[in-house]
Design an enzyme around this catalytic site. Structure first.
Site, PDB file in Angstrom:
ATOM      1  N   LYS A  36       0.802  -1.232   0.000  1.00 40.65           N
ATOM      2  CA  LYS A  36       0.000   0.000   0.000  1.00 40.65           C
ATOM      3  C   LYS A  36       0.831   1.277   0.000  1.00 40.65           C
ATOM      4  CE  LYS A  36      -0.497   0.155   4.994  1.00 40.65           C
ATOM      5  NZ  LYS A  36      -1.206  -0.444   6.129  1.00 40.65           N
ATOM      6  N   ARG A 134      -7.678  -0.077  17.142  1.00 40.43           N
ATOM      7  CA  ARG A 134      -8.145   0.130  15.773  1.00 40.43           C
ATOM      8  C   ARG A 134      -9.044  -1.074  15.479  1.00 40.43           C
ATOM      9  NH1 ARG A 134      -4.209   1.192  10.630  1.00 40.43           N
ATOM     10  NH2 ARG A 134      -4.632  -1.025  10.279  1.00 40.43           N
TER      11      ARG A 134
HETATM   12  C1  LIG Z   1      -0.329  -1.097   6.843  1.00 42.34           C
HETATM   13  C2  LIG Z   1      -0.615  -2.362   7.497  1.00 42.34           C
HETATM   14  C3  LIG Z   1       0.409  -3.307   7.657  1.00 42.34           C
HETATM   15  C4  LIG Z   1       1.848  -3.027   7.295  1.00 42.34           C
HETATM   16  O1  LIG Z   1       2.395  -2.135   8.230  1.00 42.34           O
HETATM   17  P1  LIG Z   1       3.967  -1.792   8.259  1.00 42.34           P
HETATM   18  O2  LIG Z   1       4.164  -1.097   9.541  1.00 42.34           O
HETATM   19  O3  LIG Z   1       4.232  -0.944   7.062  1.00 42.34           O
HETATM   20  O4  LIG Z   1       4.685  -3.092   8.186  1.00 42.34           O
HETATM   21  C5  LIG Z   1       0.076  -4.525   8.214  1.00 42.34           C
HETATM   22  N1  LIG Z   1      -1.188  -4.792   8.613  1.00 42.34           N
HETATM   23  C6  LIG Z   1      -2.191  -3.900   8.489  1.00 42.34           C
HETATM   24  C7  LIG Z   1      -3.553  -4.270   8.953  1.00 42.34           C
HETATM   25  C8  LIG Z   1      -1.935  -2.661   7.925  1.00 42.34           C
HETATM   26  O5  LIG Z   1      -2.942  -1.777   7.812  1.00 42.34           O
END
Ligand SMILES: *Cc1c(COP(=O)(O)O)cnc(C)c1O
Length: 361
Positions: A36, A134
């Protein structure tokens, strides 16, 4: 063209190698690589899809996964939607995405109905909130989590792939053996209830990987979802470098459009800046000020670190960034460029801005 996001494909790939060594070889986890933060950039996603150690490509947006859906099956990979699905995107979810993280039975039931309509089986990771507040079913309501899992298990159109949690995103709660063990306990009770082992217990994002090299990861955690750790080499729990990774796989480069000696303090009555803030200045006397053709519409200027450590960032506005080059002597002139390492927010914004060119090296 500047500003430019320079993506070093070899460094990114070797950052994935390093993360895979820790997560898979040392930690026994399957690996989701999160796409993302680069807006599912096609070139990078092709590399990830072909990487032999990656099991899943994960993103928070269906639109991004749709863009690379064609790369998955031929490379033996599956896609994961990280953000809880919206009721309005369930048709596309079932069409383009293999697995989604969920916490609402209403949504899961709708996914099951849609999957039956499309003749598919969609896989569900049931999310548990361990206190970051969250997404996820709240861990204290253990009975309702077990009940939900049993209901999913009994449904046609969906398959309960596993359970997961997400930490350090909203509440900044750090994953530890004790809170992740709560997830493992609940997952154990779910397995007892449904009479089989779950395929996957997802222990979090780049803030969880440190538990593996500390030897503190609960045995039962069998998956990690990694974004920032392979992109920028950051362990996001304590800010360490993920062993074997580099921080400069991605850089921003911008060009100097003005270079003049001026005072460090603005002259006149101080009001509010372009963003409604009252600025604070440090008096450094007369300094060599450079303006770069990059600003807050391109990136997060607070999340940039100049490669040349003689440079100080003074601030910026929508389209300008102002540097103090006093310590650089005569080393810079108009038309020269300055390169920066990035923090996560700066990377995210630069990757999203249509004003920022991408260059692959
Ligand atoms: C963005 C996200 C991740 C990845 O997070 P990083 O800190 O970039 O590794 C993993 N799980 C969820 C649910 C996310 O929203």
């Amino acid at each position: 063209m500047y500003p430019k996001l320079i993506i070093d494909m070899k460094k990114l790939e070797s950052n994935i190698d390093a993360c895979a060594k820790i997560a898979k070889d040392d930690g026994g986890c399957s690996l989701m690589i999160v796409t993302k933060s680069l807006c599912a950039d096609r070139t990078v996603c092709e590399m990830i899809a072909k990487h032999p150690k990656v099991d899943f490509l994960a993103d928070s947006r269906v639109m991004n996964i749709k863009k690379y859906a064609d790369l998955l099956a031929p490379n033996g990979k599956q896609s994961v939607l990280l953000r809880l699905p919206m009721m309005d995107e369930i048709e596309d979810l079932v069409k383009y995405v293999d697995i989604s993280q969920n916490s609402e039975m209403v949504t899961i039931r709708a996914i099951a109905e849609e999957a039956k309509k499309q003749g598919k089986v969609h896989k569900i990771i049931l999310m548990v909130d361990l206190g970051d507040l969250r997404e996820g079913m709240f861990y204290q309501n253990e009975e309702s989590i077990i009940e939900a899992a049993a209901e999913i298990e009994a449904m046609d159109g969906v398959e309960l792939l596993g359970m997961g949690t997400n930490l350090t995103c909203y509440g900044a709660i750090i994953p530890k053996n004790d809170n992740l063990s709560v997830l493992c306990d609940i997952a154990g009770k779910v397995e007892e209830k449904i009479g089989r082992k779950l395929e996957l217990i997802s222990g979090g994002n780049s803030s969880s990987i440190y538990l593996i090299w500390k030897g503190d990861m609960p045995e039962k955690i069998s998956n990690l979802r990694l974004g920032e750790s392979f992109l920028l080499g950051n362990d996001t729990a304590y800010g360490e470098t993920v062993p074997g990774t580099v921080h400069d796989a991605m850089l921003i480069e911008a060009q100097i459009i003005e270079l003049k000696e001026k005072p460090s303090l603005p002259i006149g009555e101080v009001g509010k800046d372009a963003f409604g803030q009252v600025p604070v200045y440090e008096d450094r006397g007369v300094i060599k000020r450079a303006i770069l053709g990059i600003g807050k519409q391109d990136t997060d200027i607070d999340g940039m670190i100049p490669l040349d450590d003689r440079i100080d960032i003074l601030g910026g506005s929508s389209d300008h960034m102002i540097l103090d080059l006093t310590k650089c002597g005569e080393d810079y002139k108009i038309g020269d460029t300055v390169k920066f390492k990035l923090e996560y927010g700066a990377l995210l914004k630069a990757a999203t801005s249509e004003y920022v060119e991408k260059e692959y090296v």
